[in-house]
Design a protein around this motif. Structure first.
Motif, PDB file in Angstrom:
ATOM      1  N   PRO A  53       0.654  -0.830   0.288  1.00  0.00           N
ATOM      2  CA  PRO A  53      -0.100  -0.482   0.005  1.00  0.00           C
ATOM      3  C   PRO A  53       1.001   1.174  -0.014  1.00  0.00           C
ATOM      4  O   PRO A  53       1.498   1.556   0.897  1.00  0.00           O
ATOM      5  CB  PRO A  53      -1.076  -0.029   1.314  1.00  0.00           C
ATOM      6  CG  PRO A  53      -0.625  -1.281   2.235  1.00  0.00           C
ATOM      7  CD  PRO A  53       0.240  -2.210   1.145  1.00  0.00           C
ATOM      8  N   THR A  54       0.504   2.596  -0.736  1.00  0.00           N
ATOM      9  CA  THR A  54       0.993   3.319  -0.890  1.00  0.00           C
ATOM     10  C   THR A  54       0.680   4.303   0.420  1.00  0.00           C
ATOM     11  O   THR A  54       2.097   5.482   0.654  1.00  0.00           O
ATOM     12  CB  THR A  54       1.569   3.446  -3.035  1.00  0.00           C
ATOM     13  OG1 THR A  54       0.522   3.677  -3.064  1.00  0.00           O
ATOM     14  CG2 THR A  54       2.599   2.965  -3.255  1.00  0.00           C
TER      15      THR A  54
ATOM     16  N   PHE B 242      -3.711   5.146  15.614  1.00  0.00           N
ATOM     17  CA  PHE B 242      -3.454   6.115  14.385  1.00  0.00           C
ATOM     18  C   PHE B 242      -3.526   5.322  13.231  1.00  0.00           C
ATOM     19  O   PHE B 242      -3.935   5.415  12.593  1.00  0.00           O
ATOM     20  CB  PHE B 242      -1.803   4.977  14.425  1.00  0.00           C
ATOM     21  CG  PHE B 242      -0.784   6.758  13.730  1.00  0.00           C
ATOM     22  CD1 PHE B 242      -0.720   7.586  14.880  1.00  0.00           C
ATOM     23  CD2 PHE B 242       0.293   5.993  13.176  1.00  0.00           C
ATOM     24  CE1 PHE B 242       0.434   8.398  14.851  1.00  0.00           C
ATOM     25  CE2 PHE B 242       0.867   7.242  12.633  1.00  0.00           C
ATOM     26  CZ  PHE B 242       0.588   8.232  13.070  1.00  0.00           C
ATOM     27  N   GLY B 243      -4.460   6.934  12.809  1.00  0.00           N
ATOM     28  CA  GLY B 243      -5.136   6.895  11.558  1.00  0.00           C
ATOM     29  C   GLY B 243      -6.253   7.689  11.718  1.00  0.00           C
ATOM     30  O   GLY B 243      -7.071   8.917  10.506  1.00  0.00           O
ATOM     31  N   ASN B 244      -6.781   7.866  12.925  1.00  0.00           N
ATOM     32  CA  ASN B 244      -8.145   9.018  13.093  1.00  0.00           C
ATOM     33  C   ASN B 244      -7.971   9.875  13.701  1.00  0.00           C
ATOM     34  O   ASN B 244      -7.042  10.273  14.629  1.00  0.00           O
ATOM     35  CB  ASN B 244      -8.849   7.474  14.073  1.00  0.00           C
ATOM     36  CG  ASN B 244      -9.779   6.310  13.313  1.00  0.00           C
ATOM     37  OD1 ASN B 244      -8.821   5.969  12.564  1.00  0.00           O
ATOM     38  ND2 ASN B 244      -9.871   5.458  14.316  1.00  0.00           N
TER      39      ASN B 244
ATOM     40  N   MET C   6       3.725  -2.571  13.191  1.00  0.00           N
ATOM     41  CA  MET C   6       3.990  -0.999  12.759  1.00  0.00           C
ATOM     42  C   MET C   6       4.520  -1.150  11.825  1.00  0.00           C
ATOM     43  O   MET C   6       4.729  -0.338  11.114  1.00  0.00           O
ATOM     44  CB  MET C   6       6.136  -0.899  13.918  1.00  0.00           C
ATOM     45  CG  MET C   6       5.158  -1.291  15.691  1.00  0.00           C
ATOM     46  SD  MET C   6       5.330   0.279  16.100  1.00  0.00           S
ATOM     47  CE  MET C   6       6.300   0.721  16.762  1.00  0.00           C
ATOM     48  N   ASP C   7       4.763  -2.004  11.535  1.00  0.00           N
ATOM     49  CA  ASP C   7       4.962  -2.244   9.662  1.00  0.00           C
ATOM     50  C   ASP C   7       3.492  -1.560   8.399  1.00  0.00           C
ATOM     51  O   ASP C   7       3.829  -1.379   7.640  1.00  0.00           O
ATOM     52  CB  ASP C   7       5.328  -3.624   9.185  1.00  0.00           C
ATOM     53  CG  ASP C   7       6.852  -3.820   8.806  1.00  0.00           C
ATOM     54  OD1 ASP C   7       7.375  -3.041   9.526  1.00  0.00           O
ATOM     55  OD2 ASP C   7       7.637  -4.934   8.955  1.00  0.00           O
ATOM     56  N   LYS C   8       2.583  -1.429   9.606  1.00  0.00           N
ATOM     57  CA  LYS C   8       1.204  -1.007   9.001  1.00  0.00           C
ATOM     58  C   LYS C   8       1.254   0.442   9.685  1.00  0.00           C
ATOM     59  O   LYS C   8      -0.147   0.679  10.009  1.00  0.00           O
ATOM     60  CB  LYS C   8      -0.138  -1.861   9.552  1.00  0.00           C
ATOM     61  CG  LYS C   8       0.365  -3.680   8.221  1.00  0.00           C
ATOM     62  CD  LYS C   8      -1.118  -3.908   8.603  1.00  0.00           C
ATOM     63  CE  LYS C   8      -1.088  -4.968   9.681  1.00  0.00           C
ATOM     64  NZ  LYS C   8      -2.314  -5.786  10.257  1.00  0.00           N
ATOM     65  N   GLN C   9       1.933   0.253  10.034  1.00  0.00           N
ATOM     66  CA  GLN C   9       1.777   1.909  11.032  1.00  0.00           C
ATOM     67  C   GLN C   9       0.701   2.405  12.032  1.00  0.00           C
ATOM     68  O   GLN C   9       0.218   3.080  12.665  1.00  0.00           O
ATOM     69  CB  GLN C   9       2.041   3.165  10.391  1.00  0.00           C
ATOM     70  CG  GLN C   9       3.266   3.289   9.152  1.00  0.00           C
ATOM     71  CD  GLN C   9       3.740   2.678   8.361  1.00  0.00           C
ATOM     72  OE1 GLN C   9       2.532   2.382   7.856  1.00  0.00           O
ATOM     73  NE2 GLN C   9       4.377   1.744   8.246  1.00  0.00           N
ATOM     74  N   GLU C  10       0.320   0.984  12.182  1.00  0.00           N
ATOM     75  CA  GLU C  10      -1.194   0.420  13.552  1.00  0.00           C
ATOM     76  C   GLU C  10       0.180   0.440  14.715  1.00  0.00           C
ATOM     77  O   GLU C  10      -0.438  -0.325  15.046  1.00  0.00           O
ATOM     78  CB  GLU C  10      -1.798  -0.141  13.562  1.00  0.00           C
ATOM     79  CG  GLU C  10      -2.317  -0.230  12.054  1.00  0.00           C
ATOM     80  CD  GLU C  10      -3.547  -1.593  11.742  1.00  0.00           C
ATOM     81  OE1 GLU C  10      -3.525  -2.193  12.249  1.00  0.00           O
ATOM     82  OE2 GLU C  10      -3.744  -2.208  10.460  1.00  0.00           O
ATOM     83  N   ILE C  11       0.300   1.419  15.599  1.00  0.00           N
ATOM     84  CA  ILE C  11       1.047   1.486  17.108  1.00  0.00           C
ATOM     85  C   ILE C  11       0.473   1.303  17.581  1.00  0.00           C
ATOM     86  O   ILE C  11       0.650   1.063  18.809  1.00  0.00           O
ATOM     87  CB  ILE C  11       2.221   3.483  16.489  1.00  0.00           C
ATOM     88  CG1 ILE C  11       2.908   3.901  15.190  1.00  0.00           C
ATOM     89  CG2 ILE C  11       2.529   3.292  17.888  1.00  0.00           C
ATOM     90  CD1 ILE C  11       3.177   4.899  15.606  1.00  0.00           C
TER      91      ILE C  11
END
Ligand code: MSP
Length: 515
Positions: A184-185, A334-336, A404-409
């Motif tokens: 995913p970019t 993270f993202g919301n 972490m690789d999906k930035q779902e910290i």
């Protein structure tokens, strides 16, 4: 070259018309966590942050306070640098767009775009918002009190001037392909869908120079024109990697960037304009743009006019650095978008940090200190409960890494803290204190297993709470060169017989002062 895998992560560069607030601290902190994580996981990391110093907005802000633009830039840029240091961020470079290296990079990419036939001179007539530093189509504008405003609510003005244009319209298909790359970019998915439908709606060529102000980088060969501040700003990511020297070691190592971390308000610039500029200049686009959400303050939008801006320096003074770092990364997916409230912060500090992890460490290590002559006990024969907990501890990195690789910290932290709770259950259920007299070996085994969990958890949480994790690892006498993720797991278990320090609580409870 080191032969290690590489990882290049960037924050947006911050405008110097504003003083740093919690939103800025948040973006930089998230990047710091990801950068530290990758270093611990054996990567050669470059973590970049900095300040965005050109453009009409900065020129106007400086004039409004009776300063020259560079005076304002020097002052506010220093404040952003101090914030990054104060938050214990481990950036490798801090870029300022007023630096010479950056001017060289901007002019080089401009020339390349021109050479490739991607830039042409024409006339611009349309709407511009200085606050957003963005052009808007008539159809995007809203009307508030009979005034046209940008979709962000920012004022807009009608602009008519000679301008260079970038052939953005030619890049629709390539951008749409880029959004569908296997890795995913653009994340989260909702943001990808947003930019995708923006591109599918049709792209118009983009005005990329202005003649109505001077504070910026001149267009090579026509210095009546100043480059549009977003071309200038985005190029910072290339400058720091060594561009235009594409043969330099650093450029070869770190470009394309692995992650541009941005707030949701600036996704279009990063996930539409930027990859298009890069592809048009024969440069690879970044591997990922991740857009995080926005913080509100006790339910209200943060704004200078409301006067509810959260000063990161102040909250760290009040709650503690690692506590704030943990809260910001754990509280909100993270993202919301997320809401900052003091009560939510206190709850996290007291329950996750003080009760769950802090108490577990303090109770088990104090027992070792008092009842095992202050040395790490030797485990006796393991029971099934001991084996299960150790096996789980050894595997935890796998889930954490995946998140972490999906930035779902937040999810990575959830995994760790679920395991901490589980260990609390183990400790309470096994009752090591009840064996003090009757079975010292069993007591030692339980304490050893618990301390080993603490070792592994402390290694894992270093990216989030570096100071506290170091304190725990110091208490356990783990040498500094045995704190990487490769040291998790069975091969590096705690050494029995090692003298430990008298434990000193790492995560104190927050007790509100009576005012
Ligand atoms: N200068 C541009 C970025 C150029 S990058 C090539 C810019 N600067 S900014 O200072 O206005 O914003 C920087 C970042 O702070 C953005 O990612 C923005 O989303 C973030 N935040 C500003 N306020 C915020 C909150 N209230 N909450 C979370 N992040 C917020 O845009």
């Amino acid at each position: 070259m080191s032969g290690k895998p590489t990882f290049y992560i960037t924050t947006p560069i911050y405008y110097v018309n504003d003083i740093p607030h919690i939103g800025h601290a948040y973006t930089t902190l998230a990047c710091d966590v990801l950068a530290r994580f990758k270093r611990l996981d054996g990567y050669d990391v470059m973590f970049l942050t900095g300040t965005d110093e050109h453009g009409q907005k900065v020129e106007k802000s400086a004039a409004a306070v009776g300063k020259t633009p560079i005076e304002l830039c020097d002052e506010v840029s220093t404040r952003f640098r101090e914030l990054a240091d104060f938050m214990n961020c481990s950036h490798d470079d801090f870029i300022r767009t007023t630096e010479e290296r950056h001017k060289i990079a901007c002019q080089a990419i401009w020339k390349k775009l021109e050479e490739n036939g991607q830039i042409y001179l024409d006339k611009y007539a349309g709407w511009y918002s200085v606050r957003d530093e963005a052009f808007y189509a008539e159809t995007e504008l809203l009307e508030i009190n009979n005034e046209k405003v940008a979709p962000t609510g920012a004022p807009v003005e009608w602009v008519e001037e000679e301008s260079y244009f970038f052939r953005l319209s030619a890049w629709e298909d390539r951008l749409l392909e880029w959004y569908e790359s296997i890795e995913p970019t653009v994340l989260p998915k909702s943001r990808k869908n947003e930019v995708k439908s923006f591109v599918e709606g049709g792209l118009r060529d983009l005005s990329v120079s202005r003649t109505s102000f001077k504070w910026g980088i001149p267009v090579p060969g026509n210095d009546k024109h100043i480059m549009y501040v977003w071309i200038d700003a985005l190029t910072n990511y290339l400058t720091a990697a060594g561009y235009p020297d594409t043969e330099s070691e650093s450029f070869k190592k770190f470009w394309p960037a692995d992650i541009h971390m941005v707030g949701k308000d600036i996704v279009r610039f990063h996930a539409v304009y930027w990859p298009a500029f890069l592809m048009a200049a024969d440069i690879e686009p970044p591997k990922r743009v991740f857009a995080h959400g926005w913080w509100t303050n006790e339910g209200q939008k943060i704004s200078k006019s409301v006067g509810n801006v959260i000063d990161p320096f102040e909250i760290v003074d009040e709650f503690g650095l690692d506590q704030v770092r943990y809260f910001l990364m754990r509280e909100v997916p993270f993202g919301n978008d997320g809401d900052f409230s003091k009560q939510a912060m206190i709850n996290r500090i007291n329950s996750d940090l003080a009760n769950d992890l802090g108490n577990l460490a303090q109770r088990s290590l104090s027992m070792i200190f008092k009842n095992c002559d202050g040395v790490m006990p030797s485990p006796g024969t393991y029971h099934e409960t001991d084996n299960t907990i150790l096996e789980n501890a050894d595997k935890i990195i796998l889930d954490v890494r995946e998140y972490m690789d999906k930035q779902e910290i937040h999810n990575a932290l959830k995994v760790i803290w679920t395991f901490v709770s589980y260990t609390n259950g183990y400790f309470a259920g096994e009752e090591p204190w009840s064996y003090k007299v009757t079975n010292k070996i069993r007591m030692g085994t339980i304490l050893y297993v618990t301390a080993e969990v603490i070792r592994q958890v402390a290694i894992l949480i270093q990216p989030i709470v570096p100071n506290s994790a170091a304190k725990l690892l110091d208490q356990l006498k783990i040498p500094e060169d045995k704190r990487m993720f490769e040291h998790l797991g069975e091969d590096y278990r705690l050494e029995s017989g090692v003298k430990i320090d008298k434990p000193d609580g790492v995560f104190p409870r927050y007790i509100a002062e009576d005012k």
